[in-house]
Design a protein around this motif. Structure first.
Motif, PDB file in Angstrom:
ATOM      1  N   LEU A  58       0.851  -1.197   0.000  1.00  0.00           N
ATOM      2  CA  LEU A  58       0.000   0.000   0.000  1.00  0.00           C
ATOM      3  C   LEU A  58       0.881   1.240   0.000  1.00  0.00           C
ATOM      4  O   LEU A  58       1.948   1.259   0.633  1.00  0.00           O
ATOM      5  CB  LEU A  58      -0.888   0.038   1.255  1.00  0.00           C
ATOM      6  N   SER A  59       0.406   2.298  -0.650  1.00  0.00           N
ATOM      7  CA  SER A  59       1.112   3.578  -0.614  1.00  0.00           C
ATOM      8  C   SER A  59       0.865   4.267   0.726  1.00  0.00           C
ATOM      9  O   SER A  59      -0.025   3.876   1.492  1.00  0.00           O
ATOM     10  CB  SER A  59       0.610   4.478  -1.742  1.00  0.00           C
ATOM     11  N   VAL A  60       1.637   5.289   0.997  1.00  0.00           N
ATOM     12  CA  VAL A  60       1.429   6.086   2.206  1.00  0.00           C
ATOM     13  C   VAL A  60       0.013   6.657   2.210  1.00  0.00           C
ATOM     14  O   VAL A  60      -0.670   6.658   3.239  1.00  0.00           O
ATOM     15  CB  VAL A  60       2.487   7.201   2.314  1.00  0.00           C
ATOM     16  N   GLU A  61      -0.456   7.117   1.043  1.00  0.00           N
ATOM     17  CA  GLU A  61      -1.813   7.687   0.951  1.00  0.00           C
ATOM     18  C   GLU A  61      -2.876   6.631   1.237  1.00  0.00           C
ATOM     19  O   GLU A  61      -3.874   6.912   1.923  1.00  0.00           O
ATOM     20  CB  GLU A  61      -2.030   8.304  -0.434  1.00  0.00           C
ATOM     21  N   GLU A  62      -2.680   5.422   0.735  1.00  0.00           N
ATOM     22  CA  GLU A  62      -3.626   4.333   1.033  1.00  0.00           C
ATOM     23  C   GLU A  62      -3.574   3.966   2.515  1.00  0.00           C
ATOM     24  O   GLU A  62      -4.598   3.674   3.127  1.00  0.00           O
ATOM     25  CB  GLU A  62      -3.324   3.111   0.171  1.00  0.00           C
ATOM     26  N   GLY A  63      -2.385   4.021   3.098  1.00  0.00           N
ATOM     27  CA  GLY A  63      -2.253   3.780   4.529  1.00  0.00           C
ATOM     28  C   GLY A  63      -2.969   4.846   5.340  1.00  0.00           C
ATOM     29  O   GLY A  63      -3.627   4.545   6.346  1.00  0.00           O
ATOM     30  N   ALA A  64      -2.859   6.102   4.917  1.00  0.00           N
ATOM     31  CA  ALA A  64      -3.545   7.195   5.609  1.00  0.00           C
ATOM     32  C   ALA A  64      -5.064   7.017   5.527  1.00  0.00           C
ATOM     33  O   ALA A  64      -5.779   7.267   6.503  1.00  0.00           O
ATOM     34  CB  ALA A  64      -3.123   8.538   5.031  1.00  0.00           C
ATOM     35  N   ALA A  65      -5.551   6.574   4.380  1.00  0.00           N
ATOM     36  CA  ALA A  65      -6.995   6.303   4.241  1.00  0.00           C
ATOM     37  C   ALA A  65      -7.406   5.158   5.166  1.00  0.00           C
ATOM     38  O   ALA A  65      -8.486   5.191   5.773  1.00  0.00           O
ATOM     39  CB  ALA A  65      -7.331   5.983   2.787  1.00  0.00           C
ATOM     40  N   ALA A  66      -6.547   4.154   5.310  1.00  0.00           N
ATOM     41  CA  ALA A  66      -6.825   3.052   6.229  1.00  0.00           C
ATOM     42  C   ALA A  66      -6.862   3.557   7.669  1.00  0.00           C
ATOM     43  O   ALA A  66      -7.714   3.146   8.472  1.00  0.00           O
ATOM     44  CB  ALA A  66      -5.776   1.952   6.065  1.00  0.00           C
ATOM     45  N   ALA A  67      -5.954   4.473   8.007  1.00  0.00           N
ATOM     46  CA  ALA A  67      -5.932   5.058   9.355  1.00  0.00           C
ATOM     47  C   ALA A  67      -7.216   5.835   9.631  1.00  0.00           C
ATOM     48  O   ALA A  67      -7.734   5.826  10.751  1.00  0.00           O
ATOM     49  CB  ALA A  67      -4.711   5.958   9.521  1.00  0.00           C
ATOM     50  N   GLN A  68      -7.741   6.500   8.616  1.00  0.00           N
ATOM     51  CA  GLN A  68      -8.997   7.224   8.797  1.00  0.00           C
ATOM     52  C   GLN A  68     -10.125   6.262   9.168  1.00  0.00           C
ATOM     53  O   GLN A  68     -10.964   6.593   9.996  1.00  0.00           O
ATOM     54  CB  GLN A  68      -9.371   8.008   7.542  1.00  0.00           C
TER      55      GLN A  68
END
Length: 155
Positions: A58-68
Motif C-alpha cells: 500500500l502507498s502512504v496515501e492508502e495507509g492514511a486512508a486506512a488510518a482514517q
C-alpha cells in the motif's frame, strides 16, 4: 443527532455500529471522565479488512486512508461507550497508531496523519491530541493499521 454527528454527516461520514471485539477483551473501559478504546483495525464499510504492508503493498496515501477508517471506528466505540450520546465527548486525548510496515519504512507519522487530520476536521479543537506512530512487523489479520485511543468524556 449530536453536534459531532452533524459535522460528520457534513463530511459524508455516518458512524457504523461499534465493531465487536475479536478476542477476550472489552472494546472500552471508562474510569472517571476518561474512556480507553481498544485498538481499532483498518476495515472497509462492508467489514472487510484493509490489509498489507504500507510502503510495499500500500502507498502512504492508502495507509492514511486506512488510518482514517480506524478513527471512524474509534468514534463509533466512544459513542457506544457513552450510551449512544457522542456529545458526551469532550476531547481526544491521545492516539497510539501501529502501521504494518517493514523495518526500513519510516513514514508512519504520515500514515497516522490520516486519523489525526480526520479527527481535527470532524471535531475541531476537541480532535487535537497527543500521539505516537510506530511500525509493527505484523498486525492481526494482516491489517494495514491499528489505532487505540484515550478520550475525555462528560461523566
Amino acid at each position: 443527532m449530536s453536534t459531532f454527528e452533524t459535522r460528520l454527516a457534513e463530511l459524508g461520514v455516518t458512524l457504523p455500529d461499534a465493531p465487536a471485539p475479536a478476542a477476550n477483551y472489552v472494546p472500552s473501559v471508562i474510569t472517571g471522565d476518561t474512556v480507553y478504546i481498544s485498538g481499532q483495525i483498518s476495515q472497509n464499510p462492508d467489514g472487510s479488512f484493509i490489509t498489507g504492508k504500507v510502503g510495499a503493498d500500500l502507498s502512504v496515501e492508502e495507509g492514511a486512508a486506512a488510518a482514517q477508517t480506524c478513527a471512524i471506528s474509534l468514534l463509533a466505540q466512544v459513542k457506544a461507550a457513552c450510551g449512544g450520546d457522542l456529545d458526551r465527548l469532550v476531547r481526544v486525548v491521545k492516539l497510539v497508531g501501529f502501521v504494518n510496515s517493514h523495518g526500513d519504512f519510516t513514514e508512519q507519522p504520515k500514515v497516522i496523519n490520516g486519523a489525526s487530520d480526520f479527527l481535527v476536521e470532524a471535531l475541531g479543537d476537541a480532535g487535537k491530541h497527543a500521539r505516537s506512530a510506530v511500525s509493527a512487523g505484523a498486525l492481526p489479520f494482516n491489517v494495514a493499521v491499528e489505532i487505540e485511543g484515550i478520550f475525555q468524556i462528560k461523566p
